[in-house]
Design a protein around this motif. Structure first.
Motif, PDB file in Angstrom:
ATOM      1  N   GLU A  83       0.820  -1.222   0.000  1.00  6.21           N
ATOM      2  CA  GLU A  83       0.000   0.000   0.000  1.00  6.21           C
ATOM      3  C   GLU A  83       0.852   1.271   0.000  1.00  6.21           C
ATOM      4  O   GLU A  83       0.456   2.295   0.544  1.00  6.21           O
ATOM      5  CB  GLU A  83      -0.952   0.020   1.207  1.00  6.21           C
ATOM      6  N   LYS A  84       2.034   1.195  -0.573  1.00  5.20           N
ATOM      7  CA  LYS A  84       2.908   2.374  -0.658  1.00  5.20           C
ATOM      8  C   LYS A  84       3.133   2.688  -2.133  1.00  5.20           C
ATOM      9  O   LYS A  84       3.963   2.068  -2.790  1.00  5.20           O
ATOM     10  CB  LYS A  84       4.263   2.097   0.023  1.00  5.20           C
ATOM     11  N   ALA A  85       2.374   3.619  -2.649  1.00  7.55           N
ATOM     12  CA  ALA A  85       2.443   3.918  -4.082  1.00  7.55           C
ATOM     13  C   ALA A  85       3.741   4.644  -4.432  1.00  7.55           C
ATOM     14  O   ALA A  85       4.186   5.545  -3.712  1.00  7.55           O
ATOM     15  CB  ALA A  85       1.248   4.777  -4.483  1.00  7.55           C
ATOM     16  N   VAL A  86       4.339   4.225  -5.542  1.00  3.42           N
ATOM     17  CA  VAL A  86       5.542   4.889  -6.046  1.00  3.42           C
ATOM     18  C   VAL A  86       5.125   6.128  -6.832  1.00  3.42           C
ATOM     19  O   VAL A  86       4.229   6.084  -7.664  1.00  3.42           O
ATOM     20  CB  VAL A  86       6.359   3.937  -6.950  1.00  3.42           C
ATOM     21  N   GLN A  98      18.473   5.594  -9.247  1.00  7.84           N
ATOM     22  CA  GLN A  98      19.040   5.549  -7.896  1.00  7.84           C
ATOM     23  C   GLN A  98      18.011   5.155  -6.836  1.00  7.84           C
ATOM     24  O   GLN A  98      18.273   5.250  -5.645  1.00  7.84           O
ATOM     25  CB  GLN A  98      19.643   6.916  -7.528  1.00  7.84           C
ATOM     26  N   GLY A  99      16.812   4.769  -7.281  1.00  4.83           N
ATOM     27  CA  GLY A  99      15.783   4.382  -6.326  1.00  4.83           C
ATOM     28  C   GLY A  99      14.435   4.946  -6.733  1.00  4.83           C
ATOM     29  O   GLY A  99      14.236   5.350  -7.886  1.00  4.83           O
ATOM     30  N   VAL A 100      13.516   4.980  -5.769  1.00  7.05           N
ATOM     31  CA  VAL A 100      12.175   5.495  -6.046  1.00  7.05           C
ATOM     32  C   VAL A 100      11.713   6.412  -4.922  1.00  7.05           C
ATOM     33  O   VAL A 100      12.152   6.278  -3.776  1.00  7.05           O
ATOM     34  CB  VAL A 100      11.139   4.345  -6.210  1.00  7.05           C
ATOM     35  N   ALA A 101      10.832   7.347  -5.271  1.00  4.93           N
ATOM     36  CA  ALA A 101      10.188   8.208  -4.287  1.00  4.93           C
ATOM     37  C   ALA A 101       8.740   7.756  -4.143  1.00  4.93           C
ATOM     38  O   ALA A 101       8.060   7.517  -5.141  1.00  4.93           O
ATOM     39  CB  ALA A 101      10.249   9.668  -4.740  1.00  4.93           C
ATOM     40  N   LEU A 102       8.276   7.610  -2.897  1.00  3.76           N
ATOM     41  CA  LEU A 102       6.902   7.202  -2.638  1.00  3.76           C
ATOM     42  C   LEU A 102       6.005   8.434  -2.519  1.00  3.76           C
ATOM     43  O   LEU A 102       6.489   9.549  -2.306  1.00  3.76           O
ATOM     44  CB  LEU A 102       6.831   6.365  -1.355  1.00  3.76           C
ATOM     45  N   GLN A 103       4.714   8.223  -2.632  1.00  5.42           N
ATOM     46  CA  GLN A 103       3.776   9.341  -2.594  1.00  5.42           C
ATOM     47  C   GLN A 103       3.771  10.057  -1.253  1.00  5.42           C
ATOM     48  O   GLN A 103       3.410  11.227  -1.171  1.00  5.42           O
ATOM     49  CB  GLN A 103       2.360   8.854  -2.953  1.00  5.42           C
ATOM     50  N   ASP A 104       4.169   9.352  -0.192  1.00  9.93           N
ATOM     51  CA  ASP A 104       4.198  10.007   1.119  1.00  9.93           C
ATOM     52  C   ASP A 104       5.492  10.777   1.354  1.00  9.93           C
ATOM     53  O   ASP A 104       5.747  11.299   2.436  1.00  9.93           O
ATOM     54  CB  ASP A 104       3.988   8.981   2.242  1.00  9.93           C
ATOM     55  N   GLY A 105       6.337  10.842   0.300  1.00 14.81           N
ATOM     56  CA  GLY A 105       7.575  11.612   0.397  1.00 14.81           C
ATOM     57  C   GLY A 105       8.802  10.781   0.739  1.00 14.81           C
ATOM     58  O   GLY A 105       9.936  11.268   0.623  1.00 14.81           O
TER      59      GLY A 105
END
Length: 356
Positions: A83-86, A98-105
């Motif tokens: 339940e952690k949207a990218v 280098q990675g991903v940022a989630l919607q919660d920052g």
């Protein structure tokens, strides 16, 4: 053409039409569409427990398969965030993933990123398109993602009894209840007719129906005496004629058509229904991220397979972004519950990681 192949080997129209369903499953195509024979091959080329071309039910439902994979990964040190949207891909100054940022920052840093989202979401939504070659972006935008599929999940209070093979008095599941049941498949012309209606923007008036009753083999899926019925139906266009929306009225009208067809084979089916969940192509796109509702992340046509999946020069799981790999159904060899794309992508990523 699949029709020509079947005509060479078989005489029985019901048998030909039943086999033809696996050639058009999930595809906006008819048995008479050039290249449809490959989709049939794709669905029977694998094996299950040594049985070539066999399929099976997952005990506990399909979600149990995802949970088994998750447990295996966690046992080897993987951290899983449900339940952690990218929101977007993180890129370094050198353009490397280098990675991903989630919607919660939250930012999750990584030396490699593997995406099993569709190519459209991965390259057109999760990263700035100026970071990609224009020809590559154009190719991803042009992938044929048309889908004919509407999935209907049904809860019933009794086992369906078919006119062709009525239930026994004790109501126990019979062998045919434990198989894939194909309805409206008496001949290939019916399938072609259903396809033609959808190409004009109209849901099929006599849709192709693949009916499965997983609870006949796995009683834990439903209360005692009750069952769950899975309906894989087509053809339903993603966009209806005249720009009509797939609203509740349109959804229910199509489901009623499907249920009327089933009722003709198994009287009493409609009266046994206690609940139904209707997923049209737009629903499949919105809920599961399937482009156009396509269960394979893009058509399995010959121009979108092998070295051209998802794009020429990028069929080997690597992408134009160093450190970013595609590992879902949009990569070679395409859709199906087999994990081949993921396994192959992991091997390529490991090879690159060792070089790092």
């Amino acid at each position: 053409l699949l029709g020509q192949i079947l005509d060479q080997w078989f005489e029985s129209e019901p048998l030909k039409a039943t086999l033809a369903t696996d050639a058009v499953i999930g595809a906006m195509a008819s048995p008479h569409t050039p290249g449809s024979g490959y989709v049939l091959l794709h669905h029977v080329m694998g094996e299950l427990e040594g049985q070539r071309g066999a399929w099976g039910y997952v005990a506990g439902g399909m979600g149990a398969l995802s949970q088994a994979i998750a447990r295996a990964a966690a046992a080897r040190g993987a951290h899983i965030f449900a339940e952690k949207a990218v929101c977007h891909l993180l890129l370094g100054r050198d353009g490397r993933a280098q990675g991903v940022a989630l919607q919660d920052g939250t930012e999750v840093r990584s030396k490699l990123v593997l995406s099993n989202a569709s190519p459209q979401i991965t390259f057109l939504e999760l990263m700035p398109q100026e970071q990609l070659p224009k020809s590559f972006v154009q190719r991803i935008q042009q992938v044929d993602t048309r889908s004919p599929v509407t999935k209907i999940n049904v809860a019933v209070d009794r086992l369906p009894s078919f006119l062709a093979a009525p239930n026994t008095h004790d109501g126990r599941p019979l062998p045919h209840h434990q198989c894939s049941i194909h309805l409206n498949c008496e001949n290939t012309h019916l399938l072609h007719q259903a396809f033609t209606e959808a190409t004009h923007g109209h849901p099929s008036s006599r849709p192709m129906i693949e009916l499965c009753i997983p609870s006949a083999l796995d009683p834990g899926l439903a209360p005692r005496g009750c069952h769950v019925v899975s309906l894989f139906t087509q053809y339903t266009p993603s966009v209806l004629a005249g720009g009509q929306p797939w609203d509740e009225q349109a959804r229910n009208a199509y489901a009623d058509t499907v249920f009327d067809c089933i009722e003709a084979y198994t009287p009493g089916f409609k009266a046994s229904v206690i609940g139904r969940d209707i997923l049209t192509p737009p629903d499949l796109e919105r809920i599961f991220g399937l482009p156009g509702g396509n269960i394979f992340h893009g058509g399995m046509s010959l121009d979108q397979l092998y070295f051209a999946r998802p794009a020429p020069s990028y069929s080997g799981y690597r992408s134009p972004v160093p450190g970013l790999y595609l590992c879902g159904s949009g990569a070679h060899p395409g859709g199906g519950v087999m994990g081949a794309a993921g396994r192959n992508a992991a091997q390529v990523a490991l090879e690159d990681f060792r070089r790092l």
